[in-house]
Design a protein around this motif. Structure first.
Motif, PDB file in Angstrom:
ATOM      1  N   ALA A  80       0.905  -1.188  -0.328  1.00 65.66           N
ATOM      2  CA  ALA A  80       0.067   0.090  -0.203  1.00 65.66           C
ATOM      3  C   ALA A  80       0.863   1.440   0.090  1.00 65.66           C
ATOM      4  O   ALA A  80       2.411   0.906   0.593  1.00 65.66           O
ATOM      5  CB  ALA A  80      -0.586  -0.079   1.464  1.00 65.66           C
ATOM      6  N   ILE A  81       0.723   2.182  -0.671  1.00 61.64           N
ATOM      7  CA  ILE A  81       1.105   3.524  -0.757  1.00 61.64           C
ATOM      8  C   ILE A  81       0.439   4.734  -0.500  1.00 61.64           C
ATOM      9  O   ILE A  81      -0.545   5.055  -1.615  1.00 61.64           O
ATOM     10  CB  ILE A  81       1.660   3.851  -2.570  1.00 61.64           C
ATOM     11  N   PRO A  82       0.547   4.818   1.149  1.00 64.50           N
ATOM     12  CA  PRO A  82      -0.699   6.214   1.158  1.00 64.50           C
ATOM     13  C   PRO A  82      -0.218   7.763   0.513  1.00 64.50           C
ATOM     14  O   PRO A  82       0.805   7.492   1.002  1.00 64.50           O
ATOM     15  CB  PRO A  82      -0.836   5.722   2.709  1.00 64.50           C
ATOM     16  N   LEU A  83      -0.987   8.150   0.309  1.00 64.62           N
ATOM     17  CA  LEU A  83      -0.394   9.455  -0.675  1.00 64.62           C
ATOM     18  C   LEU A  83      -1.215  10.638   0.547  1.00 64.62           C
ATOM     19  O   LEU A  83      -1.941  11.671  -0.108  1.00 64.62           O
ATOM     20  CB  LEU A  83      -1.356   9.583  -1.973  1.00 64.62           C
ATOM     21  N   GLY A  84      -1.689  10.377   1.540  1.00 67.09           N
ATOM     22  CA  GLY A  84      -2.408  11.918   2.638  1.00 67.09           C
ATOM     23  C   GLY A  84      -1.337  13.720   1.687  1.00 67.09           C
ATOM     24  O   GLY A  84      -2.625  14.117   2.027  1.00 67.09           O
ATOM     25  N   HIS A  85      -0.433  12.574   2.525  1.00 67.73           N
ATOM     26  CA  HIS A  85      -0.424  14.472   2.060  1.00 67.73           C
ATOM     27  C   HIS A  85       0.374  15.477   0.665  1.00 67.73           C
ATOM     28  O   HIS A  85       0.081  16.009   0.636  1.00 67.73           O
ATOM     29  CB  HIS A  85       1.852  14.282   2.896  1.00 67.73           C
ATOM     30  N   ASP A  86      -0.133  14.576  -0.297  1.00 67.33           N
ATOM     31  CA  ASP A  86       0.149  14.603  -1.274  1.00 67.33           C
ATOM     32  C   ASP A  86      -0.772  14.389  -2.100  1.00 67.33           C
ATOM     33  O   ASP A  86      -0.061  12.502  -3.138  1.00 67.33           O
ATOM     34  CB  ASP A  86       1.534  14.730  -1.889  1.00 67.33           C
ATOM     35  N   ARG A  87      -2.268  13.611  -2.494  1.00 69.04           N
ATOM     36  CA  ARG A  87      -2.519  12.703  -2.942  1.00 69.04           C
ATOM     37  C   ARG A  87      -2.953  13.016  -4.501  1.00 69.04           C
ATOM     38  O   ARG A  87      -3.625  11.724  -5.413  1.00 69.04           O
ATOM     39  CB  ARG A  87      -4.970  13.502  -2.971  1.00 69.04           C
ATOM     40  N   ARG A  88      -1.655  14.345  -5.443  1.00 70.23           N
ATOM     41  CA  ARG A  88      -1.276  14.002  -6.434  1.00 70.23           C
ATOM     42  C   ARG A  88      -0.640  13.082  -6.979  1.00 70.23           C
ATOM     43  O   ARG A  88      -0.259  13.444  -8.362  1.00 70.23           O
ATOM     44  CB  ARG A  88      -2.139  15.800  -6.905  1.00 70.23           C
ATOM     45  N   GLN A  89       0.461  12.563  -5.835  1.00 70.65           N
ATOM     46  CA  GLN A  89       1.099  12.152  -6.573  1.00 70.65           C
ATOM     47  C   GLN A  89       1.474  11.070  -7.095  1.00 70.65           C
ATOM     48  O   GLN A  89       0.313  10.329  -6.978  1.00 70.65           O
ATOM     49  CB  GLN A  89       2.128  12.132  -4.868  1.00 70.65           C
ATOM     50  N   GLN A  90       1.683  10.385  -8.287  1.00 69.37           N
ATOM     51  CA  GLN A  90       1.275   9.082  -8.469  1.00 69.37           C
ATOM     52  C   GLN A  90       3.066   8.250  -8.660  1.00 69.37           C
ATOM     53  O   GLN A  90       3.789   8.130  -8.265  1.00 69.37           O
ATOM     54  CB  GLN A  90       2.095   9.105 -10.924  1.00 69.37           C
ATOM     55  N   ILE A  91       2.470   6.657  -8.818  1.00 66.78           N
ATOM     56  CA  ILE A  91       3.182   5.253  -8.363  1.00 66.78           C
ATOM     57  C   ILE A  91       4.335   5.431  -9.054  1.00 66.78           C
ATOM     58  O   ILE A  91       5.194   4.662  -9.088  1.00 66.78           O
ATOM     59  CB  ILE A  91       2.362   4.731  -8.425  1.00 66.78           C
ATOM     60  N   SER A  92       4.524   6.796 -10.662  1.00 67.38           N
ATOM     61  CA  SER A  92       5.599   6.782 -11.678  1.00 67.38           C
ATOM     62  C   SER A  92       6.314   7.493 -11.263  1.00 67.38           C
ATOM     63  O   SER A  92       6.951   7.217 -11.473  1.00 67.38           O
ATOM     64  CB  SER A  92       4.938   6.734 -12.719  1.00 67.38           C
ATOM     65  N   ASP A  93       6.570   7.738  -9.836  1.00 65.47           N
ATOM     66  CA  ASP A  93       7.521   8.941  -9.196  1.00 65.47           C
ATOM     67  C   ASP A  93       8.813   7.758  -9.562  1.00 65.47           C
ATOM     68  O   ASP A  93       8.805   6.367  -9.790  1.00 65.47           O
ATOM     69  CB  ASP A  93       7.118   9.296  -7.955  1.00 65.47           C
ATOM     70  N   ALA A  94      10.240   7.659  -9.275  1.00 67.17           N
ATOM     71  CA  ALA A  94      11.229   7.147  -9.618  1.00 67.17           C
ATOM     72  C   ALA A  94      11.197   6.542  -8.274  1.00 67.17           C
ATOM     73  O   ALA A  94      12.205   4.952  -8.650  1.00 67.17           O
ATOM     74  CB  ALA A  94      12.036   8.310 -10.755  1.00 67.17           C
ATOM     75  N   PHE A  95      11.503   7.228  -7.491  1.00 69.18           N
ATOM     76  CA  PHE A  95      11.646   7.078  -6.274  1.00 69.18           C
ATOM     77  C   PHE A  95      10.071   4.896  -5.563  1.00 69.18           C
ATOM     78  O   PHE A  95      10.911   4.001  -6.185  1.00 69.18           O
ATOM     79  CB  PHE A  95      11.540   7.462  -5.161  1.00 69.18           C
ATOM     80  N   PHE A  96       9.633   5.310  -6.397  1.00 67.97           N
ATOM     81  CA  PHE A  96       8.464   4.337  -5.788  1.00 67.97           C
ATOM     82  C   PHE A  96       8.067   3.143  -6.845  1.00 67.97           C
ATOM     83  O   PHE A  96       8.243   2.108  -6.585  1.00 67.97           O
ATOM     84  CB  PHE A  96       6.941   5.077  -6.332  1.00 67.97           C
ATOM     85  N   MET A  97       8.660   3.511  -8.110  1.00 71.28           N
ATOM     86  CA  MET A  97       8.977   2.207  -9.312  1.00 71.28           C
ATOM     87  C   MET A  97      10.395   1.596  -9.261  1.00 71.28           C
ATOM     88  O   MET A  97      10.382   0.517  -9.155  1.00 71.28           O
ATOM     89  CB  MET A  97       9.225   3.086 -10.773  1.00 71.28           C
TER      90      MET A  97
END
Length: 345
Positions: A80-97
């Motif tokens: 699970a990747i919670p994005l409460g601090h920035d709901r517009r961030q995408q999982i395609s972010d290089a760190f997540f990938m």
């Protein structure tokens, strides 16, 4: 309406087999049911008694629940990747990938599949309870604490097979794997100042716990050495990052000569904005990132950054989760950061 358990609607086939079935009947989350049946004080007494009465009425006993949890194996680990601090961030972010790639490799080696969920907590307050109570996963890895620290703490009190990628704080109850972010921030500030920077800016959002620790570490060094530092709030959502960095440089760019970017992704965006303004790196502006993602060595100039060992972190997450699935209590794993000096500072 009465609160008589016998009057509640039964599960779909008339039987209560899982925590999720009982949660549906009780009108609460699966996590609340789990904690109530375990007698946890986090559930208020009235709700706890009501859930326990429902369980008795439907022949669903705590020892039955524990037995089912031990026997049922899905062969799937939830991520699970919670994005409460920035709901517009995408999982395609290089760190997540990058982290997800290493996690997929490690889980495959252990014979597990991965189920991924991007979570917007303000749309679903019980996101974690529902995930672990879904019956679809054997355990869960949470990537990032976001603004969900207390929710994760609460769930950890009644659910063992959960490990979190994030920042460790003294006394916390959930098991974490992550880098010493405060030390990483110190290394970044020390490098900028050693390279000749005299006025520092931190580009990032200081709301998330990990980023706040990085800024705190840099601030420790700046204060000790008498160098000013300011935080410039910048989000990681792709539709905001460039505009926010451009706005910072236009409004106060002349006030600093060293940038500590909270992530390599933000550092790359800074490089682009500086180049568009004809500001030379590192001659006129020193720049340090954080993560040491593959792209850090491919920028022009190559990026000086703080390395967190993401591959080792993925191994740690999976190893601790496997041990917890076997019933073992585990300590958190804090990895040391490493300064990687290239040409941007």
């Amino acid at each position: 309406m009465t609160d008589n358990p016998a009057s509640e609607a039964p599960a779909v086939d008339g039987q209560v087999r899982t925590i999720t079935d009982l949660a549906r009947i009780a009108g609460v989350s699966a996590g609340t049911v789990s904690r109530a049946l375990a007698g946890k004080s986090l559930v208020n007494a009235k709700t706890r008694e009501r859930i326990q009465a429902l369980a008795r009425a439907h022949g669903f006993q705590l020892n039955q629940m524990a037995s089912n949890l031990r026997r049922q194996k899905t062969g799937v680990v939830g991520v699970a990747i919670p994005l409460g601090h920035d709901r517009r961030q995408q999982i395609s972010d290089a760190f997540f990938m990058t982290l997800l790639g290493h996690l997929a490799d490690e889980l495959t080696e252990r014979g597990y599949d991965l189920m991924l969920r991007r979570v917007i907590p303000d749309r679903d307050e019980d996101w974690l309870d529902r995930f672990i109570g879904s019956g679809m996963i054997d355990g869960v890895i949470v990537i990032g604490q976001s603004d969900q620290f207390e929710r994760i703490e609460e769930v950890a009190d009644g659910y063992l097979p959960m490990v979190v990628w994030g920042n460790h704080q003294e006394g916390q109850r959930h098991c974490v794997v992550g880098t010493d972010n405060r030390l990483g921030g110190k290394l970044a500030a020390e490098r900028l100042i050693a390279a000749g920077a005299t006025r520092l800016a931190f580009v990032g959002d200081t709301g998330p716990i990990e980023f706040a620790a990085r800024f705190a570490g840099a601030s420790d060094v700046a204060r000790r050495l008498g160098v000013p530092i300011r935080a410039l709030e910048t989000h990681l959502s792709a539709d905001r990052t460039a505009d926010e960095i451009n706005r910072h440089l236009d409004s106060c760019g002349a006030e600093f000569d060293g940038i500590f970017a909270a992530t390599d992704t933000l550092a790359v965006a800074c490089l682009k904005a500086l180049r568009e303004r004809g500001i030379a790196v590192p001659e006129a502006m020193k720049l340090v990132g954080f993560d040491d993602l593959p792209l850090a060595s491919q920028t022009m100039p190559p990026l000086t950054t703080i390395r967190q060992d993401i591959a080792a972190g993925a191994r740690g997450l999976v190893d601790l989760l496997m041990r917890r699935l076997a019933g073992e209590e585990t300590e958190s794993l804090v990895l040391p950061p490493q300064l990687v000096i290239r040409m941007s500072a």
